[in-house]
Design a protein around this motif. Structure first.
Motif, short mmCIF file in Angstrom:
data_model
loop_
_atom_site.label_atom_id
_atom_site.label_comp_id
_atom_site.label_asym_id
_atom_site.label_seq_id
_atom_site.Cartn_x
_atom_site.Cartn_y
_atom_site.Cartn_z
N PRO A 178 0.83 -1.21 0.00
CA PRO A 178 0.00 0.00 0.00
C PRO A 178 0.86 1.26 0.00
CG PRO A 178 -0.86 -1.58 1.59
CD PRO A 178 0.44 -2.14 1.09
N GLY A 179 0.46 2.22 -0.82
CA GLY A 179 1.16 3.50 -0.88
C GLY A 179 2.39 3.51 -1.77
N MET A 180 2.71 2.36 -2.38
CA MET A 180 3.89 2.27 -3.24
C MET A 180 3.42 2.18 -4.70
SD MET A 180 7.13 -0.26 -2.53
CE MET A 180 7.41 0.29 -0.85
N GLY A 181 3.25 3.34 -5.31
CA GLY A 181 2.67 3.37 -6.65
C GLY A 181 3.69 3.06 -7.74
N ILE A 182 3.15 2.69 -8.92
CA ILE A 182 3.99 2.43 -10.10
C ILE A 182 3.61 3.44 -11.17
CG2 ILE A 182 4.68 0.79 -11.87
CD1 ILE A 182 3.79 -1.47 -10.01
N SER A 183 4.59 4.24 -11.59
CA SER A 183 4.35 5.20 -12.67
C SER A 183 4.80 4.61 -14.01
CB SER A 183 5.05 6.52 -12.37
OG SER A 183 6.41 6.31 -12.04
N GLY A 184 6.05 4.19 -14.12
CA GLY A 184 6.55 3.56 -15.34
C GLY A 184 6.91 2.11 -15.08
N LEU A 185 7.00 1.32 -16.15
CA LEU A 185 7.26 -0.11 -16.01
C LEU A 185 8.10 -0.61 -17.17
CD1 LEU A 185 6.63 -2.94 -14.72
CD2 LEU A 185 4.56 -2.96 -16.14
N GLU A 186 9.10 -1.45 -16.87
CA GLU A 186 9.87 -2.12 -17.92
C GLU A 186 10.43 -3.42 -17.36
OE1 GLU A 186 10.17 -2.90 -20.86
OE2 GLU A 186 11.44 -1.42 -21.84
N SER A 187 10.48 -4.43 -18.20
CA SER A 187 11.14 -5.69 -17.84
C SER A 187 12.59 -5.65 -18.30
CB SER A 187 10.41 -6.84 -18.54
OG SER A 187 11.22 -7.99 -18.57
N ASP A 188 13.46 -6.39 -17.61
CA ASP A 188 14.84 -6.51 -18.09
C ASP A 188 14.96 -7.66 -19.08
OD1 ASP A 188 14.72 -8.79 -16.51
OD2 ASP A 188 16.57 -8.38 -15.41
N GLY A 189 13.82 -8.24 -19.48
CA GLY A 189 13.82 -9.38 -20.39
C GLY A 189 13.97 -10.70 -19.67
N GLY A 190 14.15 -10.65 -18.35
CA GLY A 190 14.33 -11.86 -17.56
C GLY A 190 13.41 -11.87 -16.36
N ASP A 191 14.00 -11.89 -15.16
CA ASP A 191 13.19 -12.08 -13.96
C ASP A 191 13.00 -10.81 -13.13
OD1 ASP A 191 15.70 -11.74 -12.93
OD2 ASP A 191 15.79 -13.65 -11.86
N THR A 192 13.23 -9.63 -13.74
CA THR A 192 13.11 -8.39 -12.98
C THR A 192 12.26 -7.38 -13.73
OG1 THR A 192 15.30 -8.74 -12.02
CG2 THR A 192 14.40 -6.52 -11.87
N TYR A 193 11.38 -6.70 -12.99
CA TYR A 193 10.68 -5.52 -13.50
C TYR A 193 11.27 -4.29 -12.85
CZ TYR A 193 7.08 -8.81 -14.98
OH TYR A 193 6.41 -9.86 -15.56
N PHE A 194 11.46 -3.24 -13.63
CA PHE A 194 11.84 -1.94 -13.09
C PHE A 194 10.59 -1.06 -13.08
CE2 PHE A 194 15.87 -3.49 -14.93
CZ PHE A 194 16.65 -3.48 -13.78
N CYS A 195 10.27 -0.52 -11.91
CA CYS A 195 9.03 0.23 -11.72
C CYS A 195 9.34 1.66 -11.28
CB CYS A 195 8.18 -0.44 -10.63
SG CYS A 195 7.74 -2.16 -10.98
N GLY A 196 8.84 2.63 -12.03
CA GLY A 196 8.96 4.02 -11.62
C GLY A 196 8.07 4.29 -10.43
N GLY A 197 8.53 5.15 -9.53
CA GLY A 197 7.82 5.40 -8.28
C GLY A 197 7.17 6.75 -8.18
N GLY A 198 6.92 7.42 -9.32
CA GLY A 198 6.21 8.70 -9.29
C GLY A 198 6.93 9.75 -8.45
N LYS A 199 6.18 10.44 -7.60
CA LYS A 199 6.71 11.55 -6.82
C LYS A 199 7.69 11.11 -5.73
CE LYS A 199 4.45 14.99 -8.76
NZ LYS A 199 5.16 16.01 -9.56
N SER A 200 7.78 9.80 -5.45
CA SER A 200 8.80 9.32 -4.51
C SER A 200 10.20 9.48 -5.11
CB SER A 200 8.57 7.85 -4.16
OG SER A 200 8.91 7.01 -5.27
N ALA A 201 10.25 9.69 -6.45
CA ALA A 201 11.52 9.83 -7.20
C ALA A 201 12.41 8.61 -7.04
CB ALA A 201 12.25 11.11 -6.79
N LYS A 202 11.78 7.44 -6.92
CA LYS A 202 12.53 6.19 -6.81
C LYS A 202 12.23 5.27 -8.00
CE LYS A 202 12.87 6.07 -1.77
NZ LYS A 202 12.64 5.27 -0.54
N VAL A 203 13.16 4.38 -8.25
CA VAL A 203 12.94 3.25 -9.16
C VAL A 203 13.05 1.99 -8.30
CG1 VAL A 203 13.81 1.97 -11.15
CG2 VAL A 203 13.88 4.47 -11.16
N ARG A 204 12.08 1.10 -8.45
CA ARG A 204 12.10 -0.14 -7.67
C ARG A 204 12.23 -1.34 -8.60
NH1 ARG A 204 7.95 3.10 -5.14
NH2 ARG A 204 8.69 3.79 -3.10
N ALA A 205 13.08 -2.28 -8.21
CA ALA A 205 13.21 -3.54 -8.93
C ALA A 205 12.33 -4.57 -8.23
CB ALA A 205 14.67 -4.00 -8.94
#
Length: 211
Positions: A178-205
């Protein structure tokens, strides 16, 4: 329908000078993310930004193997990552209501946030080739191994959804905390998604669940 909770492998950021993370893409070495007035290349090993391109970068980002594509207000710009030059521009299908973007099968796949749609777009002309309906707001979009995934972010709720690319039926969901939004999304082609975190200014794997 298969459901699971997101396993967050790593968090990157927040980054100096970046007030938000919008679109996210992966070029095989670096995670590129849009931060309003820049495209930034993040080294996923070190967690450092290794370069930035000064270009309008308001929403989705994609990479076709050679060029970057970036949504800027109501258009999509094709960018040479080596020089940072904008090579061409096409209209964005949502007319400014666009969100995530991915490259697959020779097309751009563009999310329309409030329209709850994903459009397959001709990258040369901007023509909409077909449209997939979703039942929730669409933020990020990615393809991995023939699977179409999109992110939703609605209030405190955000998840990743695998959908049938023909019907739009939801086949699988991965719920974010909860509270951890996803703005952008991309796969590395394998077992990881990279997720943009909006105004948190973070990228989460986020780990892709085992098949």
């Amino acid at each position: 329908m298969k459901t699971s909770s997101a396993e967050i492998i790593r968090e990157y950021g927040p980054f100096p000078g970046a007030e938000e993370v919008a679109g996210v893409t992966f070029d095989g070495r670096h995670v590129w993310f849009a931060s309003g007035d820049k495209l930034n290349a993040l080294d996923p090993q070190s967690g450092e930004i290794v370069r930035s391109i000064d270009v309008a970068a308001h929403a989705g980002t994609a990479f076709d193997g050679t060029h970057l594509f970036q949504i800027a207000e109501d258009r999509i710009q094709k960018i040479d990552p080596a020089t940072g030059r904008v090579l061409s521009t096409i209209p964005a299908p949502g007319g400014g209501g666009d969100s995530g973007m991915a490259w697959a099968e020779g097309s751009l796949w563009v999310g329309e946030y409030r329209g709850q749609k994903i459009h397959q777009v001709d990258p040369e002309t901007g023509a909409v080739l077909r449209t997939i309906e979703s039942d929730r707001v669409v933020t990020g979009v990615t393809w991995v191994e023939g699977e179409l995934w999109h992110a939703i972010w609605d209030g405190d709720e955000s998840d990743l959804r695998r959908i049938d690319p023909q019907t739009g039926e939801v086949l699988e969901t991965i719920a974010m905390p909860p509270g951890m939004g996803i703005s952008g999304l991309e796969s590395d082609g394998g077992d990881t998604y990279f997720c943009g975190g909006g105004k948190s200014a973070k990228v989460r794997a986020v780990r892709r669940p085992a098949r």
